[in-house]
Design an enzyme around this catalytic site. Structure first.
Site, PDB file in Angstrom:
ATOM      1  N   ASP B  10       0.843  -1.203   0.000  1.00  0.00           N
ATOM      2  CA  ASP B  10       0.000   0.000   0.000  1.00  0.00           C
ATOM      3  C   ASP B  10       0.883   1.260   0.000  1.00  0.00           C
ATOM      4  OD1 ASP B  10       0.926   0.117   2.647  1.00  0.00           O
ATOM      5  OD2 ASP B  10      -0.836  -0.944   3.405  1.00  0.00           O
ATOM      6  N   SER B  11       0.405   2.332   0.616  1.00  0.00           N
ATOM      7  CA  SER B  11       1.153   3.599   0.553  1.00  0.00           C
ATOM      8  C   SER B  11       2.539   3.501   1.191  1.00  0.00           C
ATOM      9  CB  SER B  11       0.363   4.714   1.234  1.00  0.00           C
ATOM     10  OG  SER B  11       0.021   4.337   2.555  1.00  0.00           O
ATOM     11  N   ILE B  12       2.679   2.602   2.173  1.00  0.00           N
ATOM     12  CA  ILE B  12       3.980   2.510   2.850  1.00  0.00           C
ATOM     13  C   ILE B  12       5.017   1.925   1.888  1.00  0.00           C
ATOM     14  CG2 ILE B  12       5.197   1.581   4.867  1.00  0.00           C
ATOM     15  CD1 ILE B  12       2.471   1.579   6.324  1.00  0.00           C
ATOM     16  N   GLN B  15       5.394   4.914  -1.087  1.00  0.00           N
ATOM     17  CA  GLN B  15       6.228   6.059  -0.682  1.00  0.00           C
ATOM     18  C   GLN B  15       7.669   5.667  -0.355  1.00  0.00           C
ATOM     19  OE1 GLN B  15       4.056   7.797   2.587  1.00  0.00           O
ATOM     20  NE2 GLN B  15       2.261   8.261   1.324  1.00  0.00           N
TER      21      GLN B  15
END
Lengths: 244, 244
Positions: B10-12, B15
């Site tokens: 996911d976003s982790i 990013q």
């Protein structure tokens, strides 16, 4: 599915995923939109890099990269008769090697967006300090690269870009516009600090955005999470993911 | 030619190419040896990520990734009845979704090295501050994620890894071993600071090195520059680059 942007170059490209590196920053900017593929080869000059061309960029590939940065010169500009002479390539050959690279890339894909980047300036004092730290008293007193000679290579690179009507980034000039560039941008007189990496990132980002495709104009490769209906998630994926 | 290591999450994960990010650090570690491919999808839970499986990891690919990190849970663990409820996935479904991902990856390539990573702990105070900064007085008073619930998801993830005999990284536990983890590792109660990224990098690096293939044991994809004879550069390339 995601287009590829290849960074082709020497150690300054190879190291561009270190903390604060320009390659990682580009990868973050193009996140969910394009893959940034690092093809940096530390120590390579343009003569040696030519051996890789057909392997990294095979003719007839169904998915050639959409853009390539070509970033050589730091090793070609090593001086004859000094410690790094094995990497030396005469400046006219350097220019012709770059030309062969561009020709090959255009043969791979005529619409490929190609950016030529000159090597950064050289801080001779920084190189000497680095050599002393590595070899102590045995370090050669004469620098293996000079800023003046690096400038001649940068000139040839920009000249070629003009001849071929390609965008270029004259890092050698750009960095020297800033007072204290020697220590601010270079950590050993040649390789980049985080600030130096930031300059490369900003310049590549600017050229990509002005002359080609800004990341903001590129589509996400799959639906943004806010477009997914939690009651019917399949709908958002239908167009892109039929058959799943 | 270069093997691929895919970071799926996911976003982790998305990013992870930001400055100090764990993805960029891995890419640097495997430089010239493997490509780190970021397939992070911000906001995605495991239910939505299943729609991507066949696209990201097509069956029958001639070059499937050699390793994949599967790093979901932060969105699945969003609470019902709170601001992020649209992302919520029940904990048992979360586990089964992860199982389907692993089954699919193993079907792609039975020797693929798969690592399951739990979501990090949640700093509820940090989440509230973040919501207040975004929405001011309108921010909900109740957190949309709690650390306790995130812990249940982490447990299921580790449980599944044990059942399937896969390595796992319990980030939820690991981070809480350090005093002040709330601010040290998390910048908004959920996403990682540079220190938090360093923990993920160290853990992934450790698991890869202990249970699989350390970068140091992998070959360079082309000759190291020191192996190139400047008088006869073709020789070093002969084996890998016949025909050029």
């Amino acid at each position: 599915m995601r287009p590829q942007i290849v960074l082709f170059g020497d150690s300054i490209t190879e190291q561009s995923y270190r903390s604060g590196g320009w390659g990682a920053a580009l990868a973050d900017t193009y996140s969910r939109k394009a893959d940034i593929v690092n093809r940096g080869f530390g120590g390579y000059n343009t003569r040696w890099a030519l051996f890789l061309l057909h392997h990294l960029f095979p003719l007839g590939s169904a998915t050639p990269p959409v853009a390539v940065t070509v970033f050589f010169g730091a090793n070609d500009a090593a001086l004859l008769g000094r410690t790094s002479e094995r990497q030396h390539v005469p400046v006219d050959e350097y220019k012709e090697n770059l030309r062969r690279m561009v020709q090959h890339l255009k043969e791979c894909c005529s619409t490929m967006f190609i950016v030529l980047i000159t090597s950064p300036p050289v801080d001779e004092e920084g190189r000497k300090e680095y050599a002393r730290a590595l070899y102590g008293e045995k370090a050669m007193k004469l620098p293996e690269r000079t800023n003046e000679i690096a400038g001649l290579y940068a000139e040839k690179c920009v000249e070629l870009a003009r001849e071929l009507d390609l965008p270029s980034i004259n890092l050698w000039s750009k960095m020297q516009e800033t007072d204290g560039w020697q220590k601010k941008f270079l950590r050993d007189g040649l390789h980049l600090t985080e600030d130096g990496n930031a300059v490369v990132y900003q310049e590549v980002f600017r050229v990509f955005s002005e002359a080609w495709l800004p990341a903001s104009k590129m589509p996400y490769d799959f639906p943004h999470h806010s477009e997914i209906d939690p009651e019917n998630p399949g709908k958002a994926f239908q167009q892109q993911c039929l058959g799943v």
